[in-house]
Design a protein around this motif. Structure first.
Motif, PDB file in Angstrom:
ATOM      1  N   ALA A 140     128.492  51.941  70.515  1.00  0.00           N
ATOM      2  CA  ALA A 140     129.930  52.162  70.308  1.00  0.00           C
ATOM      3  C   ALA A 140     130.233  53.600  69.911  1.00  0.00           C
ATOM      4  O   ALA A 140     131.345  54.089  70.157  1.00  0.00           O
ATOM      5  CB  ALA A 140     130.458  51.206  69.247  1.00  0.00           C
ATOM      6  N   THR A 141     129.264  54.290  69.308  1.00  0.00           N
ATOM      7  CA  THR A 141     129.498  55.683  68.938  1.00  0.00           C
ATOM      8  C   THR A 141     129.568  56.604  70.153  1.00  0.00           C
ATOM      9  O   THR A 141     130.068  57.724  70.051  1.00  0.00           O
ATOM     10  CB  THR A 141     128.383  56.174  68.004  1.00  0.00           C
ATOM     11  OG1 THR A 141     127.118  56.069  68.678  1.00  0.00           O
ATOM     12  CG2 THR A 141     128.337  55.341  66.740  1.00  0.00           C
ATOM     13  N   LEU A 142     129.050  56.149  71.298  1.00  0.00           N
ATOM     14  CA  LEU A 142     129.058  56.966  72.504  1.00  0.00           C
ATOM     15  C   LEU A 142     130.329  56.800  73.331  1.00  0.00           C
ATOM     16  O   LEU A 142     130.544  57.562  74.275  1.00  0.00           O
ATOM     17  CB  LEU A 142     127.843  56.621  73.375  1.00  0.00           C
ATOM     18  CG  LEU A 142     126.466  56.765  72.709  1.00  0.00           C
ATOM     19  CD1 LEU A 142     125.370  56.328  73.669  1.00  0.00           C
ATOM     20  CD2 LEU A 142     126.239  58.189  72.233  1.00  0.00           C
ATOM     21  N   VAL A 143     131.153  55.825  72.996  1.00  0.00           N
ATOM     22  CA  VAL A 143     132.378  55.570  73.755  1.00  0.00           C
ATOM     23  C   VAL A 143     133.482  56.476  73.226  1.00  0.00           C
ATOM     24  O   VAL A 143     133.821  56.413  72.035  1.00  0.00           O
ATOM     25  CB  VAL A 143     132.797  54.100  73.651  1.00  0.00           C
ATOM     26  CG1 VAL A 143     134.087  53.847  74.413  1.00  0.00           C
ATOM     27  CG2 VAL A 143     131.682  53.194  74.158  1.00  0.00           C
ATOM     28  N   PRO A 144     134.074  57.333  74.033  1.00  0.00           N
ATOM     29  CA  PRO A 144     135.176  58.180  73.561  1.00  0.00           C
ATOM     30  C   PRO A 144     136.370  57.323  73.138  1.00  0.00           C
ATOM     31  O   PRO A 144     136.781  56.406  73.857  1.00  0.00           O
ATOM     32  CB  PRO A 144     135.511  59.055  74.777  1.00  0.00           C
ATOM     33  CG  PRO A 144     134.297  58.987  75.651  1.00  0.00           C
ATOM     34  CD  PRO A 144     133.700  57.632  75.428  1.00  0.00           C
ATOM     35  N   SER A 145     136.904  57.624  71.975  1.00  0.00           N
ATOM     36  CA  SER A 145     138.006  56.813  71.459  1.00  0.00           C
ATOM     37  C   SER A 145     139.265  56.928  72.308  1.00  0.00           C
ATOM     38  O   SER A 145     140.081  56.002  72.357  1.00  0.00           O
ATOM     39  CB  SER A 145     138.319  57.230  70.016  1.00  0.00           C
ATOM     40  OG  SER A 145     138.684  58.606  69.965  1.00  0.00           O
ATOM     41  N   ILE A 146     139.427  58.045  73.002  1.00  0.00           N
ATOM     42  CA  ILE A 146     140.634  58.242  73.800  1.00  0.00           C
ATOM     43  C   ILE A 146     140.690  57.266  74.972  1.00  0.00           C
ATOM     44  O   ILE A 146     141.777  56.938  75.476  1.00  0.00           O
ATOM     45  CB  ILE A 146     140.698  59.705  74.296  1.00  0.00           C
ATOM     46  CG1 ILE A 146     142.089  60.044  74.828  1.00  0.00           C
ATOM     47  CG2 ILE A 146     139.633  59.966  75.334  1.00  0.00           C
ATOM     48  CD1 ILE A 146     143.160  60.036  73.797  1.00  0.00           C
ATOM     49  N   THR A 147     139.540  56.765  75.420  1.00  0.00           N
ATOM     50  CA  THR A 147     139.520  55.850  76.559  1.00  0.00           C
ATOM     51  C   THR A 147     140.015  54.456  76.198  1.00  0.00           C
ATOM     52  O   THR A 147     140.325  53.669  77.091  1.00  0.00           O
ATOM     53  CB  THR A 147     138.098  55.749  77.127  1.00  0.00           C
ATOM     54  OG1 THR A 147     137.222  55.255  76.093  1.00  0.00           O
ATOM     55  CG2 THR A 147     137.615  57.103  77.602  1.00  0.00           C
ATOM     56  N   THR A 148     140.083  54.143  74.927  1.00  0.00           N
ATOM     57  CA  THR A 148     140.524  52.805  74.499  1.00  0.00           C
ATOM     58  C   THR A 148     141.899  52.821  73.847  1.00  0.00           C
ATOM     59  O   THR A 148     142.293  51.821  73.237  1.00  0.00           O
ATOM     60  CB  THR A 148     139.503  52.219  73.518  1.00  0.00           C
ATOM     61  OG1 THR A 148     139.404  53.076  72.360  1.00  0.00           O
ATOM     62  CG2 THR A 148     138.135  52.093  74.163  1.00  0.00           C
ATOM     63  N   GLN A 149     142.623  53.925  73.950  1.00  0.00           N
ATOM     64  CA  GLN A 149     143.891  54.025  73.240  1.00  0.00           C
ATOM     65  C   GLN A 149     144.969  53.108  73.806  1.00  0.00           C
ATOM     66  O   GLN A 149     145.827  52.622  73.067  1.00  0.00           O
ATOM     67  CB  GLN A 149     144.378  55.474  73.253  1.00  0.00           C
ATOM     68  CG  GLN A 149     143.620  56.381  72.321  1.00  0.00           C
ATOM     69  CD  GLN A 149     143.629  55.882  70.896  1.00  0.00           C
ATOM     70  OE1 GLN A 149     144.650  55.511  70.347  1.00  0.00           O
ATOM     71  NE2 GLN A 149     142.453  55.858  70.280  1.00  0.00           N
TER      72      GLN A 149
END
Length: 301
Positions: A140-149
């Motif tokens: 989960a740390t590798l997933v960019p947060s902007i992609t789940t906004q």
């Protein structure tokens, strides 16, 4: 016939000059490397400190001094606090500090409770899929947060938390995988024998967690409080997107709104910037050893 025997001459070895040792060359290269290293550090410090010095000097200048002096010229009166008073009262910085403090305290408390409980369950309990859960946390740390906004905004709207402090609190509390990882590293240094001894004396799992594990995690908690606190304090995107009301502004969004009423008063904007920078700077200077000790203590077993 008697005669004297003359000894044969001993062969002489050709004299050769030994090659010069490279000690001097190595010394010269070491001296040059040292000079280059410190020169690079000085240049990096200048690039980092020059904007801060410029803003700090501008915060104490009057409007006339701002128009007539250079950016690095010192103000005529270092005790001129008019810009700070305007920024703190008319700029809404007081409301921003109050909202930031509320969000900071609640979200950090929730992060500590959820993170320590999760780390305790993953490290102490043996269940099917335990390794998979740990791997998912790290993934989960590798997933960019902007992609789940988009999905995150829909969830916040469905929970009717939009334009409330709880929107930022929930997001700050529930998305800190790094805190869980830090707690896991520290948890692995606590012997399981302490849990077993407490359970022999009649303690249940929650008592073991609350009375034994949680006090022993104080170094990790201090590390998470500092890192998480600075991140929440400096966060701009989440409050700006999920709390657009001016009454819910935090210090970052309050400073951003200075461009409206104080768009041409850069000395007031500089004063507001100093008000935002000083708490973070003081916290880091006084607590940096806890950050370094906490991160390195949990790195080895």
């Amino acid at each position: 016939m008697t005669g004297t025997l003359t000894p044969a001459p001993t062969p002489t070895r050709p004299t050769t000059v030994p090659p010069a040792r490279p000690h001097r060359r190595r010394a010269d290269l070491g001296w040059i490397a040292t000079v280059l290293k410190y020169a690079a550090l000085v240049i990096a410090c200048l690039f980092a400190l020059l904007p801060i010095v410029t803003i700090f000097a501008l915060a104490f200048k009057t409007p006339e001094e701002y128009r007539t002096t250079g950016p690095l010229d010192p103000p005529s009166n270092w005790f001129n606090l008019d810009n700070f008073v305007i920024a703190f009262t008319q700029g809404g910085m007081l409301t921003g500090f109050v909202n930031t403090a509320i969000i900071l305290v609640v979200s950090i408390t929730g992060t500590i409770l959820i993170g320590t409980m999760t780390a305790y369950a993953v490290d102490r309990f043996r269940f099917r899929g335990r390794a998979l859960v740990t791997g998912v946390f790290l993934l989960a740390t590798l997933v960019p947060s902007i992609t789940t906004q988009v999905a995150t905004f829909q969830v916040i709207s469905a929970l009717d938390l939009f334009n409330t402090r709880w929107a930022a609190i929930v997001l700050f509390t529930g998305t800190d995988i790094i805190a869980i990882y830090i707690f896991l590293q520290f948890m692995q240094n606590i012997p399981v024998a302490l849990d077993e001894a407490a359970m022999i004396d009649g303690a249940n799992r929650f008592t073991v967690y609350w009375r034994i594990i949680l006090p022993l995690l104080k170094p990790a908690i201090a590390t998470v409080v500092i890192i998480k606190g600075i991140a929440v304090y400096n966060e701009f995107y989440i409050p700006f997107l999920y709390m657009p009301s001016r009454d819910l502004g935090v210090i970052s969004t309050s400073l951003f709104r200075f461009m409206g009423p104080f768009g041409s008063q850069w000395e007031v904007i500089a004063a507001g910037t100093i008000l935002v920078i000083v708490p973070t700077l003081l916290a880091f200077l006084f607590l940096q050893r806890f950050i370094y000790n906490g991160l390195t203590s949990g790195a080895t077993k």
